[in-house]
Scaffold this motif. Structure first.
Motif, PDB file in Angstrom:
ATOM      1  N   MET A   3       0.685 -50.830  50.616  1.00  0.00           N
ATOM      2  CA  MET A   3      -0.524 -51.464  50.091  1.00  0.00           C
ATOM      3  C   MET A   3      -0.607 -52.928  50.526  1.00  0.00           C
ATOM      4  N   LEU A   4       0.539 -53.614  50.539  1.00  0.00           N
ATOM      5  CA  LEU A   4       0.561 -55.006  50.985  1.00  0.00           C
ATOM      6  C   LEU A   4      -0.051 -55.149  52.376  1.00  0.00           C
ATOM      7  N   GLY A  34      -9.043 -66.165  52.198  1.00  0.00           N
ATOM      8  CA  GLY A  34      -9.162 -66.918  53.443  1.00  0.00           C
ATOM      9  C   GLY A  34      -7.883 -66.965  54.234  1.00  0.00           C
ATOM     10  N   THR A  35      -6.797 -66.439  53.669  1.00  0.00           N
ATOM     11  CA  THR A  35      -5.519 -66.397  54.355  1.00  0.00           C
ATOM     12  C   THR A  35      -4.705 -65.242  53.799  1.00  0.00           C
ATOM     13  N   THR A  36      -3.669 -64.846  54.518  1.00  0.00           N
ATOM     14  CA  THR A  36      -2.781 -63.790  54.031  1.00  0.00           C
ATOM     15  C   THR A  36      -1.396 -64.331  53.693  1.00  0.00           C
ATOM     16  N   LEU A  37      -1.211 -65.629  53.843  1.00  0.00           N
ATOM     17  CA  LEU A  37       0.083 -66.248  53.586  1.00  0.00           C
ATOM     18  C   LEU A  37       0.037 -67.070  52.309  1.00  0.00           C
ATOM     19  N   GLY A  38       1.167 -67.142  51.641  1.00  0.00           N
ATOM     20  CA  GLY A  38       1.268 -67.977  50.464  1.00  0.00           C
ATOM     21  C   GLY A  38       1.147 -67.192  49.161  1.00  0.00           C
ATOM     22  N   GLY A  87       7.255 -61.112  49.543  1.00  0.00           N
ATOM     23  CA  GLY A  87       7.928 -61.959  50.522  1.00  0.00           C
ATOM     24  C   GLY A  87       7.980 -61.339  51.905  1.00  0.00           C
ATOM     25  N   VAL A  88       7.814 -60.023  51.982  1.00  0.00           N
ATOM     26  CA  VAL A  88       7.819 -59.328  53.276  1.00  0.00           C
ATOM     27  C   VAL A  88       6.692 -59.825  54.174  1.00  0.00           C
ATOM     28  N   ILE A  89       5.552 -60.184  53.584  1.00  0.00           N
ATOM     29  CA  ILE A  89       4.400 -60.651  54.366  1.00  0.00           C
ATOM     30  C   ILE A  89       4.178 -62.153  54.178  1.00  0.00           C
ATOM     31  N   ILE A  96      14.595 -63.271  51.802  1.00  0.00           N
ATOM     32  CA  ILE A  96      14.433 -62.724  53.150  1.00  0.00           C
ATOM     33  C   ILE A  96      14.707 -63.788  54.211  1.00  0.00           C
ATOM     34  N   ARG A  97      14.069 -64.959  54.070  1.00  0.00           N
ATOM     35  CA  ARG A  97      14.158 -65.975  55.124  1.00  0.00           C
ATOM     36  C   ARG A  97      15.489 -66.713  55.147  1.00  0.00           C
ATOM     37  N   TYR A  98      15.993 -67.054  53.960  1.00  0.00           N
ATOM     38  CA  TYR A  98      17.210 -67.865  53.911  1.00  0.00           C
ATOM     39  C   TYR A  98      18.461 -67.031  53.639  1.00  0.00           C
ATOM     40  N   GLY A  99      18.280 -65.841  53.084  1.00  0.00           N
ATOM     41  CA  GLY A  99      19.425 -64.998  52.809  1.00  0.00           C
ATOM     42  C   GLY A  99      19.644 -63.930  53.855  1.00  0.00           C
TER      43      GLY A  99
END
Length: 221
Positions: free
Chosen positions: A74-75, A87-91, A168-170, A180-183
């Motif tokens: 779904m994400l 207006g964005t898909t991030l954050g 966090g995947v997207i 995900i990013r730091y671990g």
């Protein structure tokens, strides 16, 4: 590689704040959408207070579809809609859109089930005294089902914490993004463990608070 715990603490605080922001905002929207939908499902069923079988079947089909889709799928599928709305898909703000859409069908069913457990005699008494649907909903159904509804809200908030982590995947931010990013991507098991601990603490805190509220409401009744 040595872990800078001052940096980790700052990242952890920021990520926890983003997670709480997503959970609370998505929880509010889930409540605003799921509660009336659950009430509508209950009153529109065959033999209900305001039977609309076709509408009930259509709503049920949409809600069942929303509940059957894996949240990760779904994400990704809702990326165009998220971009259109935010207006964005991030954050974190963008992540609220798929989190809400993934959660409100679940909560609507919880509401329907909670209302189904209300004593039918009370409903019949209000109707016999000339009460309309509005009176039945706000004077009987919702007050009588309040402990079950609070338990449902608690369960939904716990689920939202999990959804916010998967966001966090997207690039949705929050504790999932940190893990995900730091671990995971940097092979830092310490950050992974710390993130999991914080998530467990959040879940336990929400569940304990919700259980306490349910017990308090049950005693008042």
């Amino acid at each position: 590689m040595k872990t800078d715990w001052n940096e980790v603490l700052q990242l952890l605080l920021n990520a926890t704040g983003e997670t709480l922001y997503m959970v609370l905002l998505a929880g509010l929207f889930t409540l605003l959408i799921g509660l009336p939908l659950g009430v509508l499902l209950f009153i529109s069923r065959a033999g209900g207070l305001f039977p609309l079988p076709r509408l009930n079947r259509a709503l049920g089909a949409v809600i069942n579809l929303g509940r059957s889709l894996p949240f990760v799928v779904m994400l990704i599928a809702l990326i165009p809609l998220t971009r259109l709305i935010v207006g964005t898909t991030l954050g974190s703000t963008a992540a609220v859109v798929p989190i809400t859409i993934g959660a409100f069908p679940f909560f609507a069913r919880i509401v329907e089930t909670a209302l189904d457990d209300v004593d039918k005699g009370r409903i019949e008494a209000i109707v016999a005294m000339g009460g309309d649907i509005r009176h039945v909903i706000f004077k009987v159904l919702l007050p009588e089902a309040l402990p079950a509804l609070v338990a449902g809200v608690t369960l939904t908030l716990v689920m939202l914490i999990g959804f916010s982590s998967m966001a966090g995947v997207i690039g949705g931010g929050g504790l999932g993004d940190l893990a995900i990013r730091y671990g995971y991507q940097r092979f830092n098991n310490q950050i992974m463990v710390v993130t999991v601990v914080v998530l467990v603490v959040l879940v336990q805190g929400v569940q304990s608070l919700g259980d306490r509220c349910v017990r308090s409401l049950a005693h008042r009744r």
